[in-house]
Design a protein around this motif. Structure first.
Motif, mmCIF file in Angstrom:
data_model
loop_
_atom_site.group_PDB
_atom_site.id
_atom_site.type_symbol
_atom_site.label_atom_id
_atom_site.label_comp_id
_atom_site.label_asym_id
_atom_site.label_seq_id
_atom_site.Cartn_x
_atom_site.Cartn_y
_atom_site.Cartn_z
ATOM 1 N N LYS A 3 41.596 42.210 41.914
ATOM 2 C CA LYS A 3 42.311 41.033 42.407
ATOM 3 C C LYS A 3 41.823 39.762 41.717
ATOM 4 N N LYS A 4 40.514 39.672 41.512
ATOM 5 C CA LYS A 4 39.962 38.474 40.876
ATOM 6 C C LYS A 4 40.444 38.355 39.433
ATOM 7 N N PHE A 5 40.511 39.493 38.751
ATOM 8 C CA PHE A 5 40.975 39.474 37.367
ATOM 9 C C PHE A 5 42.423 39.015 37.290
ATOM 10 N N THR A 6 43.274 39.564 38.125
ATOM 11 C CA THR A 6 44.698 39.206 38.128
ATOM 12 C C THR A 6 44.880 37.736 38.493
ATOM 13 N N GLY A 7 44.144 37.283 39.492
ATOM 14 C CA GLY A 7 44.240 35.876 39.884
ATOM 15 C C GLY A 7 43.756 34.958 38.781
ATOM 16 N N GLY A 8 42.655 35.314 38.132
ATOM 17 C CA GLY A 8 42.148 34.504 37.030
ATOM 18 C C GLY A 8 43.090 34.487 35.847
#
Length: 58
Positions: free
Chosen positions: A2-7
């Protein structure tokens, strides 16, 4: 993940925002003054043609 996609999403938005602001700034500082100068030249040319025609009327 999720953090990767959001970033990634935030990075893409920031890149697009920087690109559009750069294009807008370029248009305002380079393109618009050139168009204004061309418009001023056209106005002066039209005034000169009217003056030339009116001075040769009689």
């Amino acid at each position: 993940m999720k953090k990767f996609t959001g970033g990634l999403f935030v990075g893409i938005l920031a890149t697009l925002a920087a690109l559009f602001s750069g294009l807008f700034t370029f248009k305002k500082t380079v393109v618009d003054p050139i168009e204004e100068e061309e418009e001023r030249f056209d106005d002066n040319r039209r005034k000169a043609m009217r003056k030339s025609r009116s001075s040769h009327q009689g």
